[in-house]
Enzyme design. Structure first.
Site, short mmCIF file in Angstrom:
data_model
loop_
_atom_site.label_atom_id
_atom_site.label_comp_id
_atom_site.label_asym_id
_atom_site.label_seq_id
_atom_site.Cartn_x
_atom_site.Cartn_y
_atom_site.Cartn_z
N GLY A 45 -0.62 7.85 0.86
CA GLY A 45 -0.89 7.86 2.29
C GLY A 45 0.28 7.48 3.18
O GLY A 45 1.44 7.85 2.93
N ILE A 46 -0.01 6.71 4.22
CA ILE A 46 0.98 6.36 5.24
C ILE A 46 2.11 5.53 4.64
O ILE A 46 3.29 5.76 4.94
CB ILE A 46 0.30 5.61 6.40
CG1 ILE A 46 -0.66 6.55 7.13
CG2 ILE A 46 1.33 5.05 7.37
CD1 ILE A 46 -1.63 5.86 8.07
N GLY A 47 1.78 4.58 3.79
CA GLY A 47 2.81 3.74 3.18
C GLY A 47 3.81 4.55 2.39
O GLY A 47 5.02 4.33 2.49
N LYS A 82 -1.76 -1.85 -5.46
CA LYS A 82 -2.65 -2.22 -6.57
C LYS A 82 -2.69 -1.21 -7.70
O LYS A 82 -2.90 -1.56 -8.85
CB LYS A 82 -4.09 -2.39 -6.05
CG LYS A 82 -4.31 -3.58 -5.18
CD LYS A 82 -5.80 -3.82 -4.96
CE LYS A 82 -6.50 -2.57 -4.43
NZ LYS A 82 -7.96 -2.79 -4.25
N GLY A 94 0.81 -1.22 0.00
CA GLY A 94 0.00 0.00 0.00
C GLY A 94 0.84 1.26 0.00
O GLY A 94 0.47 2.26 0.62
N ALA A 95 1.97 1.24 -0.70
CA ALA A 95 2.91 2.37 -0.65
C ALA A 95 2.69 3.40 -1.75
O ALA A 95 3.50 4.31 -1.91
CB ALA A 95 4.35 1.85 -0.72
N SER A 96 1.60 3.29 -2.51
CA SER A 96 1.39 4.24 -3.60
C SER A 96 0.84 5.57 -3.10
O SER A 96 0.86 6.57 -3.81
CB SER A 96 0.44 3.66 -4.65
OG SER A 96 -0.82 3.37 -4.08
N TYR A 103 -14.46 -5.06 11.09
CA TYR A 103 -13.25 -4.26 10.94
C TYR A 103 -12.31 -4.47 12.12
O TYR A 103 -11.10 -4.65 11.96
CB TYR A 103 -13.60 -2.78 10.79
CG TYR A 103 -12.39 -1.87 10.80
CD1 TYR A 103 -11.45 -1.93 9.77
CD2 TYR A 103 -12.18 -0.96 11.83
CE1 TYR A 103 -10.33 -1.10 9.77
CE2 TYR A 103 -11.06 -0.13 11.84
CZ TYR A 103 -10.14 -0.21 10.81
OH TYR A 103 -9.03 0.60 10.81
#
Length: 460
Positions: free
Chosen positions: A47-49, A68, A43-45, A194
């Site tokens: 935000g936090i990543g 993704k 998920g590094a594309s 969640y």
């Protein structure tokens, strides 16, 4: 910025240059603790990543962007390729890989490509996550599957796939973006699926930290306050960013953790607590709106009530026009509203009734056109009962009883909290997160309502 006081002594810094492709000890860049290290970040594309990736890139780290988004998203910023360009510009090396963590083969392929490109993997950051803040009956099976697959299964499989390579590193780390496990039922009752999925990530930390003790450090990191990301914009609506901190605070905290020795393991770390221990004193630099009250994040009990107190302290609107000037002597009525003794028995509207009176007067065709939703309120305590706001039917309406047409959203809360929410003393997002507000139905419409509340505050 973090102070230049590392966890280890200067002579120990070379140990932290963990990748097989580390710079030689004579290099002038050896003080950059993550230089040459390879980070695999899900998920590094955005935000936090991405923030964690950019922090490491400044040291000259290699970043595997496992996410993704290869093509631009219609509403969310960034792709693996735009993130790669930013990482390269910051001083790192980037390897963008299309990875949906629900697909095991995509994880395996990305890990193999990372090892072939950079010679190994030193750090894994399990950041990818899915969220749906809905109750058990309102959560579609596909949403349950998504959260379990991404949060729990994805974290587990990515860790499993990276571990053989991590064990070859000099100072390997796994860092999960997951909370301390708080078994207070309030964190389960409103969004059970969640909570289970996030705690599943935390259970991976518990198990793997012990299983690989002495070989790989495994820790969890969680923010003390809400962090401004695209997900928070969707959850909280317009204006929510003022109650949030920047992703930089998690990037700095992650950097502190990932540069510690592998003996630092099995910890559930709160960003602000760690950074204070590291010597950071000015946290306004992390705020979107310095000085504005901050919203606590999920799963952290103690801070919720304190933030509510701060919001009142910082001049939120009055819950009811208790302080308006009334001629003659006054005394407190049963609801706490001031009653004019000389005009008794003239009836004073209760806080809830007064709130709906003002809402009815403020409803406009513009509100109706922009919202297109019907809201039903089930209030408990004093003035308990059913009330509604119809922002769908032509002209709109508000009052007691059930709405004229079927409600799109049903909100349950105490009458006291309802008045606070509609007058700015209690943010709907905070009320929901703290368990004071339960929502059934269309969550997107519930978020829209907050915009109306902001405009109504000055009238209540």
């Amino acid at each position: 910025m973090l102070p230049n006081t590392g966890v280890l002594k200067v002579n120990d810094l070379q140990v932290l240059l963990c990748s097989p492709s580390s710079l030689p000890s004579t290099s002038p860049f050896t003080f950059r603790k993550l230089a040459g290290c390879t980070l695999f970040i899900t998920g590094a594309s955005r935000g936090i990543g991405k923030a964690i990736a950019l922090k490491a890139a400044k040291d000259g780290a290699n970043i595997v962007i496992a996410a993704k988004t290869a093509e631009p998203h219609p509403t969310l910023p960034g792709t693996i390729y735009t993130a790669a360009a930013e990482i390269e510009a910051a001083g790192g090396k980037a390897l963008p890989c299309v990875v949906n963590v629900r697909e095991e083969q995509q994880i395996i392929n990305a890990v193999e490509k990372a090892v072939k490109t950079f010679g190994g993997i030193d750090i894994l950051v399990n950041n990818a996550s899915a969220i749906s803040l809905t109750g058990t009956l309102e959560t579609e099976t596909k949403k349950v599957n998504l959260m379990m697959d991404v949060n729990v299964r994805g974290t587990y499989l990515t860790s499993k796939t990276c571990l053989p390579h991590l064990r070859k590193s000099r100072n390997p780390h796994i860092l999960n973006l997951s909370p301390p496990m708080n078994l207070n039922p309030m964190w389960f009752k409103n969004h059970c699926a969640y909570t289970i999925s996030k705690y599943g990530m935390s259970m991976c930390v518990l198990g793997m930290a012990e299983e690989f003790r002495g070989e790989v450090a495994v820790n969890a990191l969680w923010p003390k306050t809400a962090i401004h990301t695209a997900a928070m914009d969707m959850l909280g609506g317009s204006g929510i960013e003022k109650q949030c901190r920047k992703t930089d605070i998690l990037a700095d905290a992650a950097y502190c953790i990932l540069t510690k020795p592998k003996s630092f393991t099995g910890n559930f770390i709160i960003d602000e607590v760690l950074l204070r221990e590291e010597g950071v004193k000015d946290f306004d630099v992390y705020a979107i709106a310095p000085g504005h009250p901050l919203m606590p994040d999920f799963f952290l009990d103690v801070e919720t009530d304190m933030t509510a107190v701060k919001q009142e302290k910082y001049g939120a609107s009055q819950a009811f026009k208790e302080e308006k000037k009334v001629s003659g002597s006054q005394h407190e009525g049963p609801e706490g509203a001031k009653v004019n003794a000389e005009s008794a028995p003239a009836k004073t509207l209760s806080p809830v009734a007064e709130t709906f009176r003002v809402i009815q007067g403020a409803i406009s065709e513009e509100y109706v056109r922009a919202t297109q939703g019907v809201f039903q309120f089930e209030l408990s305590g004093d003035e308990g009962g059913t009330w509604y706001i119809d922002l769908k039917t032509q002209g709109g309406s508000a009052g007691s009883g059930k709405p004229p047409v079927t409600a799109d959203v049903v909100m349950s809360m105490s009458s006291a909290d309802f008045v606070k929410m509609f007058t700015g003393k209690l943010k709907p997002t905070l009320a929901f997160m703290s368990g004071k507000l339960k929502i059934k139905g269309n969550m997107a419409l519930a978020i829209k309502l907050e915009k109306m509340l902001t405009q109504l505050n000055s009238k209540l």
